[in-house]
Motif scaffolding. Sequence first.
Motif, PDB file in Angstrom:
ATOM      1  N   ASN A   1       0.826  -1.201   0.000  1.00  0.00           N
ATOM      2  CA  ASN A   1       0.000   0.000   0.000  1.00  0.00           C
ATOM      3  C   ASN A   1       0.857   1.247   0.000  1.00  0.00           C
ATOM      4  O   ASN A   1       0.568   2.238  -0.714  1.00  0.00           O
ATOM      5  N   THR A   2       1.943   1.199   0.736  1.00  0.00           N
ATOM      6  CA  THR A   2       2.855   2.350   0.737  1.00  0.00           C
ATOM      7  C   THR A   2       3.509   2.528  -0.628  1.00  0.00           C
ATOM      8  O   THR A   2       3.635   3.662  -1.156  1.00  0.00           O
ATOM      9  N   GLN A   3       3.912   1.420  -1.231  1.00  0.00           N
ATOM     10  CA  GLN A   3       4.524   1.485  -2.556  1.00  0.00           C
ATOM     11  C   GLN A   3       3.523   1.959  -3.602  1.00  0.00           C
ATOM     12  O   GLN A   3       3.884   2.715  -4.525  1.00  0.00           O
ATOM     13  N   VAL A   4       2.292   1.510  -3.472  1.00  0.00           N
ATOM     14  CA  VAL A   4       1.265   1.968  -4.423  1.00  0.00           C
ATOM     15  C   VAL A   4       1.080   3.477  -4.319  1.00  0.00           C
ATOM     16  O   VAL A   4       0.966   4.186  -5.340  1.00  0.00           O
ATOM     17  N   LEU A   5       1.050   3.971  -3.102  1.00  0.00           N
ATOM     18  CA  LEU A   5       0.921   5.409  -2.922  1.00  0.00           C
ATOM     19  C   LEU A   5       2.115   6.150  -3.512  1.00  0.00           C
ATOM     20  O   LEU A   5       1.958   7.196  -4.173  1.00  0.00           O
ATOM     21  N   ASP A   6       3.308   5.619  -3.311  1.00  0.00           N
ATOM     22  CA  ASP A   6       4.496   6.263  -3.890  1.00  0.00           C
ATOM     23  C   ASP A   6       4.459   6.213  -5.413  1.00  0.00           C
ATOM     24  O   ASP A   6       4.789   7.208  -6.102  1.00  0.00           O
ATOM     25  N   ALA A   7       4.090   5.059  -5.951  1.00  0.00           N
ATOM     26  CA  ALA A   7       4.021   4.941  -7.421  1.00  0.00           C
ATOM     27  C   ALA A   7       2.955   5.859  -7.995  1.00  0.00           C
ATOM     28  O   ALA A   7       3.151   6.473  -9.069  1.00  0.00           O
ATOM     29  N   GLN A   8       1.860   5.968  -7.302  1.00  0.00           N
ATOM     30  CA  GLN A   8       0.825   6.886  -7.766  1.00  0.00           C
ATOM     31  C   GLN A   8       1.310   8.317  -7.753  1.00  0.00           C
ATOM     32  O   GLN A   8       1.057   9.094  -8.691  1.00  0.00           O
ATOM     33  N   GLN A   9       2.069   8.663  -6.744  1.00  0.00           N
ATOM     34  CA  GLN A   9       2.603  10.017  -6.658  1.00  0.00           C
ATOM     35  C   GLN A   9       3.611  10.275  -7.776  1.00  0.00           C
ATOM     36  O   GLN A   9       3.595  11.339  -8.423  1.00  0.00           O
ATOM     37  N   ARG A  10       4.461   9.321  -8.041  1.00  0.00           N
ATOM     38  CA  ARG A  10       5.438   9.462  -9.126  1.00  0.00           C
ATOM     39  C   ARG A  10       4.741   9.539 -10.485  1.00  0.00           C
ATOM     40  O   ARG A  10       5.143  10.316 -11.374  1.00  0.00           O
ATOM     41  N   PHE A  11       3.688   8.743 -10.670  1.00  0.00           N
ATOM     42  CA  PHE A  11       2.957   8.775 -11.940  1.00  0.00           C
ATOM     43  C   PHE A  11       2.286  10.129 -12.137  1.00  0.00           C
ATOM     44  O   PHE A  11       2.290  10.699 -13.251  1.00  0.00           O
TER      45      PHE A  11
ATOM     46  N   ASP B   1       8.915   8.039 -19.230  1.00  0.00           N
ATOM     47  CA  ASP B   1       8.887   7.956 -17.746  1.00  0.00           C
ATOM     48  C   ASP B   1       7.449   7.886 -17.239  1.00  0.00           C
ATOM     49  O   ASP B   1       7.149   7.135 -16.299  1.00  0.00           O
ATOM     50  N   MET B   2       6.561   8.662 -17.895  1.00  0.00           N
ATOM     51  CA  MET B   2       5.169   8.618 -17.447  1.00  0.00           C
ATOM     52  C   MET B   2       4.561   7.239 -17.692  1.00  0.00           C
ATOM     53  O   MET B   2       3.846   6.692 -16.836  1.00  0.00           O
ATOM     54  N   ASP B   3       4.863   6.665 -18.840  1.00  0.00           N
ATOM     55  CA  ASP B   3       4.328   5.331 -19.125  1.00  0.00           C
ATOM     56  C   ASP B   3       4.886   4.288 -18.141  1.00  0.00           C
ATOM     57  O   ASP B   3       4.164   3.397 -17.673  1.00  0.00           O
ATOM     58  N   ARG B   4       6.185   4.424 -17.870  1.00  0.00           N
ATOM     59  CA  ARG B   4       6.793   3.482 -16.927  1.00  0.00           C
ATOM     60  C   ARG B   4       6.169   3.612 -15.527  1.00  0.00           C
ATOM     61  O   ARG B   4       5.861   2.607 -14.862  1.00  0.00           O
ATOM     62  N   GLU B   5       5.983   4.837 -15.082  1.00  0.00           N
ATOM     63  CA  GLU B   5       5.373   5.037 -13.764  1.00  0.00           C
ATOM     64  C   GLU B   5       3.923   4.544 -13.741  1.00  0.00           C
ATOM     65  O   GLU B   5       3.459   3.988 -12.745  1.00  0.00           O
ATOM     66  N   GLN B   6       3.273   4.743 -14.898  1.00  0.00           N
ATOM     67  CA  GLN B   6       1.900   4.253 -14.952  1.00  0.00           C
ATOM     68  C   GLN B   6       1.849   2.735 -14.879  1.00  0.00           C
ATOM     69  O   GLN B   6       1.006   2.156 -14.196  1.00  0.00           O
ATOM     70  N   GLN B   7       2.744   2.079 -15.587  1.00  0.00           N
ATOM     71  CA  GLN B   7       2.789   0.621 -15.536  1.00  0.00           C
ATOM     72  C   GLN B   7       3.155   0.118 -14.136  1.00  0.00           C
ATOM     73  O   GLN B   7       2.566  -0.842 -13.626  1.00  0.00           O
ATOM     74  N   ALA B   8       4.130   0.791 -13.520  1.00  0.00           N
ATOM     75  CA  ALA B   8       4.516   0.380 -12.163  1.00  0.00           C
ATOM     76  C   ALA B   8       3.362   0.579 -11.185  1.00  0.00           C
ATOM     77  O   ALA B   8       3.087  -0.269 -10.314  1.00  0.00           O
ATOM     78  N   PHE B   9       2.684   1.714 -11.369  1.00  0.00           N
ATOM     79  CA  PHE B   9       1.544   1.970 -10.484  1.00  0.00           C
ATOM     80  C   PHE B   9       0.435   0.933 -10.676  1.00  0.00           C
ATOM     81  O   PHE B   9      -0.145   0.428  -9.698  1.00  0.00           O
ATOM     82  N   SER B  10       0.179   0.589 -11.907  1.00  0.00           N
ATOM     83  CA  SER B  10      -0.853  -0.409 -12.182  1.00  0.00           C
ATOM     84  C   SER B  10      -0.459  -1.776 -11.629  1.00  0.00           C
ATOM     85  O   SER B  10      -1.279  -2.501 -11.046  1.00  0.00           O
ATOM     86  N   ALA B  11       0.828  -2.108 -11.828  1.00  0.00           N
ATOM     87  CA  ALA B  11       1.284  -3.407 -11.322  1.00  0.00           C
ATOM     88  C   ALA B  11       1.214  -3.473  -9.790  1.00  0.00           C
ATOM     89  O   ALA B  11       0.765  -4.467  -9.203  1.00  0.00           O
ATOM     90  N   LEU B  12       1.668  -2.407  -9.138  1.00  0.00           N
ATOM     91  CA  LEU B  12       1.633  -2.405  -7.675  1.00  0.00           C
ATOM     92  C   LEU B  12       0.198  -2.411  -7.151  1.00  0.00           C
ATOM     93  O   LEU B  12      -0.102  -3.074  -6.148  1.00  0.00           O
ATOM     94  N   ARG B  13      -0.675  -1.706  -7.865  1.00  0.00           N
ATOM     95  CA  ARG B  13      -2.056  -1.687  -7.418  1.00  0.00           C
ATOM     96  C   ARG B  13      -2.706  -3.059  -7.572  1.00  0.00           C
ATOM     97  O   ARG B  13      -3.456  -3.502  -6.703  1.00  0.00           O
TER      98      ARG B  13
END
Length: 546
Positions: free
Chosen positions: A329-339, A425-437
Amino acid sequence: MYRPDEAGKQGASQPAREQRAPVERGSLLDLLSSDLHEAKSGADGSATDRPAEVQHQSRDIPKASPHPADLVPPVSRAAGAPRDSYFPGLSGLSRIGVDDIIGWLRDGLIWIVLALVLCVGAALAYAMTATPRYTVYTDIVVDPSNLNVVSDDVFTTNPQRDAQLLEVESKLRILTSRNVLSRVITQMRLTEDPEFVKPSAFSSLKNLFSTKAEQQAGNELAAMRALSERVEARREERSFVVVMKVWSEEPAKAVTLSDAIVAAFEQELFQSAAESAGRVAQSLNARLDELRHNVTESERAVEDFRRKNGLQSTNDGQLVSNQLSNELNTQVLDAQQRFIQADTRYRQMNDAITQGRTASASEFESVNMTNLREQYNVLQQQIASMQRTYGERHPRLVNARSERANLESAMADEARRILDRAKADMDREQQAFSALRAKASDEKSNVFSDNEAQVQLRDLERDARAKAAIYETHLARAQQITERQQIDTTNVRVISRALPPNARSWPPRTVVLVAGGGFLGTILGISLALALGLWRYIRRPQPLAP
């Protein structure tokens, strides 16, 4: 006045048939009742009709000793039967006086002296031959409350006075019990002491037909009987003080016996408490095996359930799945913030390129863009200077403007590269955010299932902890009681030890025995003399009243 010869003449003048009247013989009770009846009749009738002088003379008749021919057996006025010939003096018992008693004592003086001599001799012989007894006394305080060595002792203390007195009486009974006396017999070897095991006349013959074990058992029994007769204990009223009395044929042995009995008594109390504590410890140790097995099975069930459901705990007791879910959950929040940051940057760059603010937009940050901007700014200053100096159509100004266009084109290309990189970078952050979520969502479902399993796990853990706590309590108690066996907590104190006596307690001193024998002989002699005098009196014929 009454005279014996007149009584004889009156007796001779009576008809011969009356004098020769047959005497009816019956039982002794009939004779006694007949004589007593005659004595009563004579006392009520004839004795009262006679003058006082005649009565006085009649009382003096036994002392005159008349001739037997002048005496006639008394005749019963009630039944007409003759007086009893066996006890003719029964009718005169009421006439016995002090002179008669003195006469009987004078006649039996030899018996008095003989009884006195015999009793004095017997007392002297007993004083010389009797086995002496020396008695010693020991005062013991038997406190019903034992010493409080540990806070939670095996034995409880009852504060009620009646219960305490019962406790003291019980310990008093232990003082003279066979267990204590057996310890003394073994310690002092009383089976080999002739004072306690006296050899009999047939002991040698009996030993021929008995084994050594039987002889030893017989000697122990004889010593036990002898010692139990010599020991006595009693409790003083309104106190916990016990007085023990022990006697022996030797003063020193009596003191030794008393000290040995007290020591054996203390050992018996300690052994009794130790055996009681040992039984409790043994029961606890037998129960510990079952408790240990139960604890092992409970802990094994906890681990099997944890392994089956994949429940792993951290050091602080938290499940790994919960901790992993929290971290996700913490990582998802961080990834969302980065995205969000990458998307915002991309949008700003795209707007700057659309608006033609490539050279001045701060979103485009790179080393190459910085160099191009510096060159562009220098060239822009040169163009402005050349415009003021050379005019609009000067060749150098045309070349400068051509270079400016090239720099703008280069900055635009660099901005597009930065924009592409920002989009990547935006696409990568979006993918990371989706994966973590997605992973967090999956882990959340695992957390729910783990929490449901953890409910059962906690139940198993509580059962295991409860059984472990019971086992640890019993284990500690068993070890404590085992150590308690080695501690003597009996509160028994000797306040007055036995001292060697100055004189024997039995038999009394020779002077006392001789005096007692003399007194007893005098009493017996006087009683014998009076009995013989009375016997002669009731057997002697009595004269008839006139």
